[in-house]
Scaffold this motif. Structure first.
Motif, PDB file in Angstrom:
ATOM      1  N   ARG A  80       0.759  -1.326   0.027  1.00 24.86           N
ATOM      2  CA  ARG A  80       0.011  -0.073  -0.089  1.00 24.86           C
ATOM      3  C   ARG A  80       0.920   1.340   0.008  1.00 24.86           C
ATOM      4  O   ARG A  80       1.393   1.883   1.110  1.00 24.86           O
ATOM      5  CB  ARG A  80      -0.967   0.049   1.123  1.00 24.86           C
ATOM      6  CG  ARG A  80      -1.630  -1.356   1.238  1.00 24.86           C
ATOM      7  CD  ARG A  80      -2.618  -1.279   2.507  1.00 24.86           C
ATOM      8  NE  ARG A  80      -3.622  -0.361   2.423  1.00 24.86           N
ATOM      9  CZ  ARG A  80      -4.624  -0.131   3.341  1.00 24.86           C
ATOM     10  NH1 ARG A  80      -4.806  -0.888   4.352  1.00 24.86           N
ATOM     11  NH2 ARG A  80      -5.698   0.561   3.208  1.00 24.86           N
ATOM     12  N   ALA A  81       1.042   1.719  -1.253  1.00 27.48           N
ATOM     13  CA  ALA A  81       2.269   2.362  -1.279  1.00 27.48           C
ATOM     14  C   ALA A  81       1.429   3.921  -0.848  1.00 27.48           C
ATOM     15  O   ALA A  81       2.283   4.908  -0.461  1.00 27.48           O
ATOM     16  CB  ALA A  81       2.753   2.927  -2.678  1.00 27.48           C
ATOM     17  N   GLY A  82       0.537   4.252  -1.013  1.00 22.50           N
ATOM     18  CA  GLY A  82      -0.194   5.554  -0.632  1.00 22.50           C
ATOM     19  C   GLY A  82      -0.450   6.196  -1.940  1.00 22.50           C
ATOM     20  O   GLY A  82       0.322   6.397  -2.768  1.00 22.50           O
ATOM     21  N   ARG A 113       2.584   8.567   1.188  1.00 21.59           N
ATOM     22  CA  ARG A 113       3.904   7.591   0.704  1.00 21.59           C
ATOM     23  C   ARG A 113       5.253   8.058   1.400  1.00 21.59           C
ATOM     24  O   ARG A 113       6.260   7.202   1.618  1.00 21.59           O
ATOM     25  CB  ARG A 113       4.207   8.152  -0.699  1.00 21.59           C
ATOM     26  CG  ARG A 113       3.179   7.916  -1.824  1.00 21.59           C
ATOM     27  CD  ARG A 113       3.698   7.863  -3.153  1.00 21.59           C
ATOM     28  NE  ARG A 113       3.540   9.512  -3.525  1.00 21.59           N
ATOM     29  CZ  ARG A 113       2.620  10.209  -4.143  1.00 21.59           C
ATOM     30  NH1 ARG A 113       1.423   9.450  -4.418  1.00 21.59           N
ATOM     31  NH2 ARG A 113       2.627  11.354  -4.233  1.00 21.59           N
ATOM     32  N   ALA A 114       5.224   9.158   2.165  1.00 23.26           N
ATOM     33  CA  ALA A 114       6.399   9.356   3.078  1.00 23.26           C
ATOM     34  C   ALA A 114       6.410   8.582   4.405  1.00 23.26           C
ATOM     35  O   ALA A 114       7.414   8.455   5.005  1.00 23.26           O
ATOM     36  CB  ALA A 114       6.287  10.804   3.293  1.00 23.26           C
ATOM     37  N   GLY A 149       4.053   3.071   2.310  1.00 20.92           N
ATOM     38  CA  GLY A 149       5.289   4.070   2.013  1.00 20.92           C
ATOM     39  C   GLY A 149       6.745   3.293   1.411  1.00 20.92           C
ATOM     40  O   GLY A 149       6.442   2.540   0.481  1.00 20.92           O
ATOM     41  N   GLU A 150       7.586   3.636   1.873  1.00 26.95           N
ATOM     42  CA  GLU A 150       8.729   3.460   1.232  1.00 26.95           C
ATOM     43  C   GLU A 150       9.125   1.925   1.665  1.00 26.95           C
ATOM     44  O   GLU A 150       9.861   1.461   0.643  1.00 26.95           O
ATOM     45  CB  GLU A 150       9.979   4.134   1.716  1.00 26.95           C
ATOM     46  CG  GLU A 150      10.059   5.674   1.480  1.00 26.95           C
ATOM     47  CD  GLU A 150      10.239   5.804  -0.345  1.00 26.95           C
ATOM     48  OE1 GLU A 150      10.705   4.996  -0.836  1.00 26.95           O
ATOM     49  OE2 GLU A 150       9.656   6.739  -0.800  1.00 26.95           O
TER      50      GLU A 150
END
Length: 401
Positions: free
Chosen positions: A68-70, A76-77, A103-104
């Motif tokens: 779930r990268a956002g 995302r951060a 996120g990352e």
């Protein structure tokens, strides 16, 4: 038992698994492999259900990786790992850990999965959807002995087969190949019962089904005969015809449940060819973890080796037949008209030979005049003799004078 962990780490997940195992009264793991499922929220439920059902035959630790990268820059951060642990009847005969990465952390999923693998046990990675172009080069696929994809879920299933052929690495397989195991078994058994010389084959199935193409490619590579691919309404593969010198061997399954095997000189037989669930397909793939050379030979064969019947030639042939019929009717009508008016037909050949007779009559005329002009000078040649006579007469007169 269900345990939820928010903003956790791999070491905390391992500790929670040990505690859950002690609480259930089972200190030993008793699992034979680690199954890593790379999926999204939309496909997670179906994939986990299939894995739990397959674990009753192959007890395993299932790790579901949900990335779930956002959508927003802030999401995302934010780097976070949430885990959901299922032990006991809710996880089949093994353990299930659902890993939601934010996120990352999405780009480093292998760093989270590696500490959770069972020690000294094989690793299998399964992509229910959105498989990478090169599964063996994927960070998660590189740690697995077996990599399972499914070409049916791709936007272009036939194009996905071409991609699988290009990126094939020993250990790769596809559920589109697993779905035709029953067909391959029945056809091989039929040929064992009645050995014959096969001249060609026909595979019928619904459009955009890679299993139909793989079955045709398998027949082409094993039998070395031309294979024709026919599109039907399905479901799945509907029929296979093997053309032999003794007659056709046909395996027909029009309803997706029961098939009918027909062979020359034998009565028709009903065979079980039910379309299987995903859990059964996964369980079959987990039975063997060595490279599948037969699948490699089939998927590496270009799909254009299969011949497709064209729908246009039939109308063209009918149109040509119609043109021939119209031409025949027109010719018959012209013949009938010619039979009613025969006079012009007789005058036409009478006029044609007339110039032929005049032409040779004019040519010999100069030939006759030419020899007539030549003897004329021969008659004038004695003219000098008369001149001499005249001179002789003059001399005689002179002499007489």
């Amino acid at each position: 038992m269900k345990i939820d962990l928010t903003d956790t780490t791999s070491s905390k997940i391992n500790a929670a698994l040990m505690e859950a195992r002690r609480a259930s009264g089972s200190t030993a793991a008793g699992m034979v492999l680690t199954l890593v499922i790379v999926t999204d929220e939309g496909s997670a439920y179906d994939a986990l259900k299939a894995a739990n059902d397959a674990s009753r035959e192959h007890p395993s630790r299932t790790l579901a990786v949900i990335k779930r990268a956002g959508r927003s820059p802030r999401a995302r951060a934010e780097t976070r790992l949430d885990a959901e642990i299922l032990v006991g009847s809710a996880a089949g005969s093994g353990e299930t850990v659902i890993l939601r990465m934010h996120g990352e952390l999405v780009s480093h999923a292998q760093s989270v999965v590696l500490p959770l693998l069972l020690p000294d046990a094989p690793v299998v990675v399964w992509w229910p959807e959105n498989a990478p172009l090169h599964p063996a080069q994927d960070p998660l696929g590189s740690i697995a002995q077996r990599r399972i994809t499914d070409a049916v879920t791709a936007e272009s299933p036939v194009g996905q087969l071409a991609q699988r052929a290009q990126s094939y690495t020993p250990g790769d397989t596809d559920l589109a190949w697993t779905r035709i195991t029953g067909w391959r078994s029945m056809l091989a058994a039929a040929l064992d019962q009645r050995p014959s010389t096969i001249t060609s084959a026909v595979v019928e199935g619904e459009s955009y089904n890679p299993s139909v193409e793989l079955l045709g490619l398998w027949l082409h590579t094993r039998l070395h005969v031309p294979v024709e691919r026919v599109v039907t309404n399905g479901p799945g593969i509907t029929a296979v015809h093997l053309r032999t010198t003794d007659g056709d061997i046909t395996l027909d399954r029009p309803d997706g449940l029961m098939g009918t095997l027909s062979m020359p000189g034998s009565p028709d037989r009903q065979v079980a060819l039910k379309r299987r669930e995903t859990s059964e397909l996964i369980a079959e793939e987990l039975r063997r973890l060595d490279p599948d050379d037969i699948y490699a030979a089939a998927v590496r064969t270009p799909v254009d080796r299969l011949r497709e019947p064209s729908d246009e030639p039939a109308p063209v042939v009918e149109a040509a037949a119609a043109e021939v019929a119209v031409a025949a009717v027109a010719a018959a009508a012209e013949a009938a008209v010619a039979a009613e008016t025969p006079a012009p037909a007789k005058q036409a050949p009478a006029e044609a030979p007339a110039p032929a007779k005049q032409a040779p009559a004019e040519k010999p005329a100069p030939a006759k005049k030419a020899p007539a002009e030549k003897p004329a000078p021969a008659k004038k040649a004695p003219a000098p003799v008369t001149a001499k006579k005249a001179s002789g007469k003059r001399s005689a007169k002179k002499a007489g004078a």
